[in-house]
Design a protein around this motif. Structure first.
Motif, PDB file in Angstrom:
ATOM      1  N   HIS A   1     -15.693  10.652  -8.739  1.00  0.00           N
ATOM      2  CA  HIS A   1     -15.076  10.275  -7.467  1.00  0.00           C
ATOM      3  C   HIS A   1     -15.618  11.149  -6.347  1.00  0.00           C
ATOM      4  O   HIS A   1     -15.787  12.366  -6.501  1.00  0.00           O
ATOM      5  N   ARG A   2     -15.864  10.530  -5.189  1.00  0.00           N
ATOM      6  CA  ARG A   2     -16.310  11.249  -4.002  1.00  0.00           C
ATOM      7  C   ARG A   2     -15.236  11.303  -2.914  1.00  0.00           C
ATOM      8  O   ARG A   2     -15.145  12.273  -2.184  1.00  0.00           O
ATOM      9  N   THR A   3     -14.439  10.248  -2.787  1.00  0.00           N
ATOM     10  CA  THR A   3     -13.364  10.202  -1.794  1.00  0.00           C
ATOM     11  C   THR A   3     -12.038  10.015  -2.515  1.00  0.00           C
ATOM     12  O   THR A   3     -11.928   9.165  -3.410  1.00  0.00           O
ATOM     13  N   ALA A   4     -11.055  10.787  -2.128  1.00  0.00           N
ATOM     14  CA  ALA A   4      -9.754  10.754  -2.802  1.00  0.00           C
ATOM     15  C   ALA A   4      -8.648  10.934  -1.768  1.00  0.00           C
ATOM     16  O   ALA A   4      -8.869  11.458  -0.669  1.00  0.00           O
ATOM     17  N   VAL A   5      -7.467  10.485  -2.137  1.00  0.00           N
ATOM     18  CA  VAL A   5      -6.249  10.763  -1.380  1.00  0.00           C
ATOM     19  C   VAL A   5      -5.301  11.517  -2.297  1.00  0.00           C
ATOM     20  O   VAL A   5      -5.247  11.255  -3.507  1.00  0.00           O
ATOM     21  N   ALA A   6      -4.575  12.462  -1.726  1.00  0.00           N
ATOM     22  CA  ALA A   6      -3.638  13.285  -2.486  1.00  0.00           C
ATOM     23  C   ALA A   6      -2.321  13.330  -1.731  1.00  0.00           C
ATOM     24  O   ALA A   6      -2.295  13.289  -0.492  1.00  0.00           O
ATOM     25  N   PHE A   7      -1.221  13.439  -2.496  1.00  0.00           N
ATOM     26  CA  PHE A   7       0.110  13.446  -1.900  1.00  0.00           C
ATOM     27  C   PHE A   7       0.958  14.512  -2.570  1.00  0.00           C
ATOM     28  O   PHE A   7       0.829  14.775  -3.775  1.00  0.00           O
ATOM     29  N   ASP A   8       1.822  15.089  -1.750  1.00  0.00           N
ATOM     30  CA  ASP A   8       2.747  16.121  -2.209  1.00  0.00           C
ATOM     31  C   ASP A   8       4.165  15.618  -2.020  1.00  0.00           C
ATOM     32  O   ASP A   8       4.482  14.964  -1.016  1.00  0.00           O
ATOM     33  N   TRP A   9       5.045  15.933  -2.990  1.00  0.00           N
ATOM     34  CA  TRP A   9       6.435  15.507  -2.918  1.00  0.00           C
ATOM     35  C   TRP A   9       7.221  16.461  -2.042  1.00  0.00           C
ATOM     36  O   TRP A   9       6.922  17.650  -1.968  1.00  0.00           O
TER      37      TRP A   9
ATOM     38  N   ILE B   1      -6.541   2.519   0.035  1.00  0.00           N
ATOM     39  CA  ILE B   1      -7.454   1.407   0.310  1.00  0.00           C
ATOM     40  C   ILE B   1      -8.120   1.577   1.670  1.00  0.00           C
ATOM     41  O   ILE B   1      -9.340   1.372   1.815  1.00  0.00           O
ATOM     42  N   SER B   2      -7.350   1.951   2.698  1.00  0.00           N
ATOM     43  CA  SER B   2      -7.923   2.098   4.033  1.00  0.00           C
ATOM     44  C   SER B   2      -8.926   3.243   4.100  1.00  0.00           C
ATOM     45  O   SER B   2      -9.879   3.187   4.877  1.00  0.00           O
ATOM     46  N   ALA B   3      -8.732   4.288   3.304  1.00  0.00           N
ATOM     47  CA  ALA B   3      -9.670   5.405   3.286  1.00  0.00           C
ATOM     48  C   ALA B   3     -10.874   5.165   2.389  1.00  0.00           C
ATOM     49  O   ALA B   3     -11.793   5.989   2.377  1.00  0.00           O
ATOM     50  N   GLY B   4     -10.892   4.078   1.633  1.00  0.00           N
ATOM     51  CA  GLY B   4     -11.985   3.823   0.711  1.00  0.00           C
ATOM     52  C   GLY B   4     -12.003   4.758  -0.474  1.00  0.00           C
ATOM     53  O   GLY B   4     -13.069   5.031  -1.047  1.00  0.00           O
ATOM     54  N   ALA B   5     -10.838   5.263  -0.861  1.00  0.00           N
ATOM     55  CA  ALA B   5     -10.750   6.215  -1.970  1.00  0.00           C
ATOM     56  C   ALA B   5     -10.754   5.484  -3.298  1.00  0.00           C
ATOM     57  O   ALA B   5     -10.267   4.356  -3.418  1.00  0.00           O
ATOM     58  N   SER B   6     -11.293   6.142  -4.297  1.00  0.00           N
ATOM     59  CA  SER B   6     -11.326   5.592  -5.653  1.00  0.00           C
ATOM     60  C   SER B   6     -10.352   6.275  -6.593  1.00  0.00           C
ATOM     61  O   SER B   6     -10.282   5.904  -7.767  1.00  0.00           O
ATOM     62  N   VAL B   7      -9.599   7.262  -6.104  1.00  0.00           N
ATOM     63  CA  VAL B   7      -8.662   7.978  -6.959  1.00  0.00           C
ATOM     64  C   VAL B   7      -7.509   8.463  -6.097  1.00  0.00           C
ATOM     65  O   VAL B   7      -7.670   8.750  -4.905  1.00  0.00           O
ATOM     66  N   ILE B   8      -6.324   8.531  -6.698  1.00  0.00           N
ATOM     67  CA  ILE B   8      -5.112   9.067  -6.076  1.00  0.00           C
ATOM     68  C   ILE B   8      -4.632  10.229  -6.938  1.00  0.00           C
ATOM     69  O   ILE B   8      -4.424  10.065  -8.150  1.00  0.00           O
ATOM     70  N   TYR B   9      -4.463  11.384  -6.327  1.00  0.00           N
ATOM     71  CA  TYR B   9      -4.018  12.576  -7.044  1.00  0.00           C
ATOM     72  C   TYR B   9      -2.557  12.849  -6.685  1.00  0.00           C
ATOM     73  O   TYR B   9      -2.196  12.938  -5.502  1.00  0.00           O
ATOM     74  N   LEU B  10      -1.732  13.000  -7.725  1.00  0.00           N
ATOM     75  CA  LEU B  10      -0.320  13.334  -7.581  1.00  0.00           C
ATOM     76  C   LEU B  10      -0.018  14.522  -8.472  1.00  0.00           C
ATOM     77  O   LEU B  10      -0.662  14.715  -9.512  1.00  0.00           O
TER      78      LEU B  10
ATOM     79  N   VAL C   1       3.038   3.117  -8.311  1.00  0.00           N
ATOM     80  CA  VAL C   1       1.702   3.442  -7.806  1.00  0.00           C
ATOM     81  C   VAL C   1       0.641   3.080  -8.836  1.00  0.00           C
ATOM     82  O   VAL C   1      -0.417   2.516  -8.503  1.00  0.00           O
ATOM     83  N   ARG C   2       0.888   3.400 -10.089  1.00  0.00           N
ATOM     84  CA  ARG C   2      -0.087   3.059 -11.133  1.00  0.00           C
ATOM     85  C   ARG C   2      -0.293   1.560 -11.237  1.00  0.00           C
ATOM     86  O   ARG C   2      -1.429   1.085 -11.404  1.00  0.00           O
ATOM     87  N   HIS C   3       0.778   0.811 -11.126  1.00  0.00           N
ATOM     88  CA  HIS C   3       0.651  -0.647 -11.244  1.00  0.00           C
ATOM     89  C   HIS C   3      -0.093  -1.230 -10.041  1.00  0.00           C
ATOM     90  O   HIS C   3      -1.001  -2.053 -10.210  1.00  0.00           O
ATOM     91  N   GLN C   4       0.263  -0.816  -8.823  1.00  0.00           N
ATOM     92  CA  GLN C   4      -0.369  -1.380  -7.643  1.00  0.00           C
ATOM     93  C   GLN C   4      -1.808  -0.903  -7.479  1.00  0.00           C
ATOM     94  O   GLN C   4      -2.668  -1.652  -7.009  1.00  0.00           O
ATOM     95  N   ALA C   5      -2.088   0.343  -7.860  1.00  0.00           N
ATOM     96  CA  ALA C   5      -3.450   0.850  -7.737  1.00  0.00           C
ATOM     97  C   ALA C   5      -4.386   0.223  -8.760  1.00  0.00           C
ATOM     98  O   ALA C   5      -5.588   0.076  -8.497  1.00  0.00           O
ATOM     99  N   ALA C   6      -3.864  -0.154  -9.926  1.00  0.00           N
ATOM    100  CA  ALA C   6      -4.715  -0.759 -10.951  1.00  0.00           C
ATOM    101  C   ALA C   6      -5.271  -2.100 -10.499  1.00  0.00           C
ATOM    102  O   ALA C   6      -6.357  -2.507 -10.940  1.00  0.00           O
ATOM    103  N   ILE C   7      -4.562  -2.811  -9.638  1.00  0.00           N
ATOM    104  CA  ILE C   7      -5.057  -4.102  -9.155  1.00  0.00           C
ATOM    105  C   ILE C   7      -6.341  -3.927  -8.361  1.00  0.00           C
ATOM    106  O   ILE C   7      -7.228  -4.783  -8.395  1.00  0.00           O
ATOM    107  N   HIS C   8      -6.476  -2.798  -7.667  1.00  0.00           N
ATOM    108  CA  HIS C   8      -7.655  -2.545  -6.840  1.00  0.00           C
ATOM    109  C   HIS C   8      -8.665  -1.629  -7.521  1.00  0.00           C
ATOM    110  O   HIS C   8      -9.636  -1.207  -6.875  1.00  0.00           O
ATOM    111  N   GLY C   9      -8.458  -1.284  -8.785  1.00  0.00           N
ATOM    112  CA  GLY C   9      -9.400  -0.425  -9.498  1.00  0.00           C
ATOM    113  C   GLY C   9      -9.344   1.027  -9.076  1.00  0.00           C
ATOM    114  O   GLY C   9     -10.339   1.747  -9.227  1.00  0.00           O
ATOM    115  N   ILE C  10      -8.216   1.487  -8.542  1.00  0.00           N
ATOM    116  CA  ILE C  10      -8.058   2.875  -8.105  1.00  0.00           C
ATOM    117  C   ILE C  10      -7.376   3.662  -9.218  1.00  0.00           C
ATOM    118  O   ILE C  10      -6.329   3.260  -9.722  1.00  0.00           O
ATOM    119  N   ALA C  11      -7.972   4.775  -9.599  1.00  0.00           N
ATOM    120  CA  ALA C  11      -7.406   5.615 -10.653  1.00  0.00           C
ATOM    121  C   ALA C  11      -6.285   6.479 -10.087  1.00  0.00           C
ATOM    122  O   ALA C  11      -6.345   6.918  -8.936  1.00  0.00           O
TER     123      ALA C  11
END
Length: 666
Positions: free
Chosen positions: A285-293, A405-414, A445-455
Motif C-alpha cells: 500500500h502507498r496511500t492509506a487512511v487511519a482513524f483513532d477512537w 474512496i475519496s483519498a484513493g486509499a487502498s487500506v484503512i488502519y484502525l 467498515v470491513r463489509h463496506q470496504a470489501a465491496i471496493h477492494g479496500i483492506a
C-alpha cells in the motif's frame, strides 16, 4: 469470478408480509403466515434444544471438536452430517410427523451451538490449569503461563480472559470449589428461535427471484405445518412467500437459502447473497487512511502517503477529518439511565410479589399489572437503544469508507481496543467507554470496504497517543488552549527542534497510519475471522515511521484564476469610492453585523455529503436538515468528504529528519 476477485457473502434482512398455500390456494396474510412459521420454529427449537441438552458435556464437546468419528474418519463440515456420523439422533415426539429435512435443520442448529462452545471450553480449561492465588491480580509470570496454555497464544483478547476469570471466581464463591469445565460454569444454551434453511435442499425450501420483477422481489417456497401437531406428510403444505429484496442486495448477487426468525409478531428473513468483489491486498500500500477512537469526537482520522524513495517516508497533508456524535451518545446514555431505573422498579415489584407468595398470599393484581407495563416499556427502550447504536455504526462506517474512496486509499488502519477495560476511570467515563459501539463499526467498515477492494487492518494501539508523530518524542499532555473540552486533550512536543502541538486524537491517527504503513510486511490473516491484523510492533520500524507534513506546491503553471465578485454588498451607506452621479454620498460602513432579512435567512445549508450524515453547521443548530433527510441524526456532524487526489509532485525534504519545514499552526 475473474482474476483479482474474491467472493463476498453478506446478509440482508427482509420482511414477509403475505403468502399463498400452494395446495389449497388460500391467501395467507401476515398473521396467518407468522402462525404457520411459528409452528415450524417451535418444533425445530424443541428438537435442537433436546440434542444440545443431551450432549452438553466436556467429553461430547471434545469428541465433536476433534473432527474424527469413532472409525477414525474425518467428520464433514456440515453440522447435521457430523452429528449423524457420531450417532447423535433427534428425539421426535410420539404421534408427530417430522420430515427428514426438518430433522436436518434441528441437527444443524445443534451442531453449530456445540461447536461454538468448544472455543469457550478451551479457554476455561487453560484458566483452570493456571488458576492463580489472586485471580484479580495476576503476576507477569502467571500471565505468561496462561498465554502458553491457551490454544491460540496471543490471539485471545485480555478482556475475554478477564471475563472468564470473573465467571470462574463467581462459581467458586457459590460452590466453594473450582468447576470441572465450561459445562459447569454455563447453563445449557438454547438452540431455537430461528430456522436455518441452509441445511436443506429443494424438497423442503427453494429460493428464487420473482420472474415478474427479479431485481426487487424474491419468492421463497417452504413447506410449513398446517396444524401444531402434524400427523402425516399431508399436514405439510408448500407456501409461496413473496418478499421485497432489501436495497443493498445487488442485481447481480446470487441469493442463498435464508434463515427465518419471528420478532415482535413479524416474520423476518435473513437472506444471504454472494457477489464478486475486488480482492484486497495484504501489503504493497502507498496511500492509506487511519482513524483513532474517541469519546467527545467518535472518530478522528486523515490520509497518509508512503513515498517511492529508496528510503520511504510517511507524509500527510495535515488535514484531519472527524465524526462527532456527542448528541447521539448522550441520547443513548439517557436511554440507558432510564432502562436502569425501570429495571430497578421491576426488581422491587418482583420482590414484593415473591414475598406475598412465600407468605401464602395471592399476588396483588395491581402489582402484576404494573410489572407487565414496566416489562413492556423496558423492551421498547432496549429496541430503541439497539436501533440507535446500529444506525450510528452504519453511519460511522460509511464516513470512514467514503473518505478512503475519496483519498484513493487502498487500506484503512484502525487500532485494536478489544483489551480496553472500562474501569478505574470514574463512573461517568467508565459508562461512556462501555457504551461505545467500536466493534459494530469495525464490522460494518470491513463489509463496506470489501465491496471496493479496500483492506482493513487492525494495528496495536500501544503508544499511539504518547509520542509525537513528527519526532517521536514523548508528549506533554495538558488542557486545550481554548479550554472548550474538559480533560487533558491537548499534546505538545517538548523537543525545541520540533515544537509540534495538536490534539491527542490528531496525533494518534498519524501514529496509527505510520505504524501500519511501516509494518505492512508483518500483516497476517486471522483465519478465524478472515481479517488482516498486525500483532507485534518492531521498535526499529516504529522509529522509522516519523510522519512528515506534505508541503503545498505553489509553483505557477498557468494563468491566475479569476476570483468571483462578492454577490452581496452593503448599499447604504455607499462605499467611499462610489462616484456615481445618482448615488448617495459615500461614508463609513456601520458597525455590527450585516443586516438580515426579517423572515429569510441569508445563510443557506449546503449539502456537501451523502444521505447518511450532515456537516457541522456554523450557526446555532436547527433540526430542519435532519427532517429533510440530510442525516440519520440531527446531532451527528462530520467533516465533508473532499474529492481531492493526492498531489503528484514529490514532497520536499526537511533539513531535520522527522521535522517538517512549515510550522504547524494547530
Amino acid at each position: 469470478m475473474s482474476e483479482g476477485e474474491e467472493q463476498q457473502v453478506a446478509a440482508a434482512c427482509a420482511r414477509a408480509l403475505r403468502g399463498v398455500d400452494a395446495v389449497s390456494g388460500e391467501q395467507l396474510d401476515q398473521a396467518a403466515l407468522v402462525e404457520r412459521a411459528g409452528r415450524l420454529t417451535a418444533l425445530v427449537g424443541s428438537l435442537a434444544s433436546g440434542v444440545v441438552r443431551e450432549h452438553w458435556s466436556g467429553a461430547d464437546l471434545a469428541r465433536l471438536a476433534s473432527g474424527i468419528d469413532r472409525s477414525g474418519t474425518r467428520l464433514p463440515s456440515q453440522g447435521w452430517m457430523a452429528l449423524r456420523r457420531l450417532g447423535w439422533a433427534v428425539t421426535i415426539p410420539q404421534g408427530v410427523y417430522v420430515p427428514d429435512r426438518v430433522v436436518r435443520i434441528a441437527q444443524e442448529q445443534a451442531g453449530r451451538v456445540l461447536r461454538s462452545a468448544w472455543w469457550r471450553a478451551e479457554i476455561t480449561t487453560a484458566l483452570l490449569a493456571t488458576w492463580p492465588a489472586e485471580p484479580a491480580r495476576r503476576t507477569e509470570a502467571e500471565w505468561e503461563a496462561l498465554r502458553a496454555a491457551l490454544p491460540e497464544s496471543g490471539v485471545v483478547a485480555s478482556g475475554v480472559l478477564l471475563a472468564r476469570t470473573r465467571q470462574i471466581a463467581a462459581f467458586q464463591a457459590r460452590h466453594g470449589r473450582l468447576p470441572v469445565d465450561v459445562t459447569e460454569c454455563e447453563s445449557v444454551p438454547g438452540a431455537g428461535g430461528q430456522v436455518v434453511l441452509a441445511a436443506v435442499d429443494g424438497q423442503l425450501a427453494t429460493l428464487e427471484r420473482c420472474p415478474q420483477d427479479p431485481f426487487r422481489y424474491g419468492v421463497l417456497t417452504l413447506r410449513l405445518p398446517v396444524r401444531p401437531d402434524p400427523a402425516s406428510r399431508a399436514d405439510w403444505h408448500p407456501v409461496r412467500i413473496r418478499f421485497r429484496l432489501p436495497p443493498q442486495v445487488p442485481a447481480t448477487g446470487v441469493l442463498c437459502a435464508p434463515t427465518l426468525r419471528i420478532r415482535q409478531g413479524r416474520l423476518l428473513l435473513d437472506v444471504p447473497y454472494a457477489q464478486a468483489v475486488p480482492k484486497p491486498e495484504r501489503a504493497g500500500h502507498r496511500t492509506a487512511v487511519a482513524f483513532d477512537w474517541g469519546l467527545n469526537t467518535l472518530l478522528t482520522g486523515g490520509t497518509l502517503h508512503l513515498t517511492d524513495e529508496a528510503q520511504p517516508r510517511v507524509v500527510t497533508d495535515a488535514q484531519p477529518v472527524s465524526f462527532r456524535a456527542t448528541g447521539v451518545l448522550a441520547k443513548a446514555d439517557r436511554l440507558r439511565t432510564l432502562s436502569e431505573h425501570i429495571a430497578a422498579r421491576i426488581d422491587r415489584l418482583r420482590t414484593l410479589i415473591t414475598s406475598r407468595q412465600e407468605r401464602g398470599q395471592r399476588p396483588d393484581p395491581l402489582l402484576l399489572a404494573k410489572l407487565a407495563v414496566l416489562e413492556d416499556e423496558r423492551d421498547r427502550i432496549a429496541t430503541r437503544r439497539t436501533r440507535l447504536n446500529a444506525a450510528l455504526a452504519r453511519a460511522a462506517a460509511r464516513f470512514i469508507v467514503d473518505h478512503a474512496i475519496s483519498a484513493g486509499a487502498s487500506v484503512i488502519y484502525l487500532e485494536d481496543l478489544r483489551d480496553m477495560q472500562a474501569r478505574g476511570k470514574g463512573r461517568t467515563l467508565n459508562t461512556r467507554l462501555s457504551q461505545t459501539v467500536r466493534g459494530a463499526i469495525v464490522t460494518h467498515v470491513r463489509h463496506q470496504a470489501a465491496i471496493h477492494g479496500i483492506a482493513v487492518v487492525i494495528v496495536p494501539p500501544r503508544g499511539t497517543s504518547k509520542y509525537c508523530p513528527r519526532c517521536l518524542t514523548e508528549f506533554r499532555h495538558h488542557e486545550a488552549p481554548n479550554h472548550r473540552v474538559a480533560g487533558w486533550a491537548w499534546a505538545s512536543c517538548p523537543n525545541p527542534a520540533c515544537g509540534y502541538s495538536t490534539g491527542r486524537d490528531n496525533a494518534a491517527w498519524q501514529r496509527i497510519g505510520a505504524r501500519g504503513l511501516t509494518h505492512q510486511h508483518k500483516t497476517s490473516l486471522d483465519r478465524s475471522s478472515g481479517t488482516f491484523v498486525i500483532r507485534t510492533v518492531v521498535e526499529a520500524l516504529d522509529r522509522a515511521g516519523a510522519v512528515q507534513q506534505q508541503t503545498r506546491d505553489r509553483t505557477k503553471s498557468g494563468p491566475t484564476a479569476k476570483r468571483p465578485v462578492p454577490g452581496k454588498r452593503r448599499r447604504v451607506p455607499a462605499p467611499p469610492g462610489n462616484r456615481a452621479p445618482t448615488a448617495r454620498p459615500g461614508g463609513k460602513r456601520p458597525a455590527g453585523r450585516t443586516p438580515t432579512h426579517p423572515t429569510h435567512s441569508s445563510q443557506e445549508r449546503r449539502r456537501q455529503q451523502g444521505p447518511n450524515m450532515i456537516g457541522t453547521p456554523t450557526r446555532p443548530h436547527r433540526p430542519d436538515g435532519a427532517r429533510l433527510g440530510a442525516g440519520f441524526h440531527r446531532h451527528a456532524h462530520t467533516t465533508p468528504t473532499r474529492g481531492q487526489p493526492w498531489p503528484s509532485h514529490p514532497p520536499k525534504r526537511s533539513r531535520t529528519p522527522g521535522i517538517t519545514q512549515e510550522t504547524q499552526a494547530d
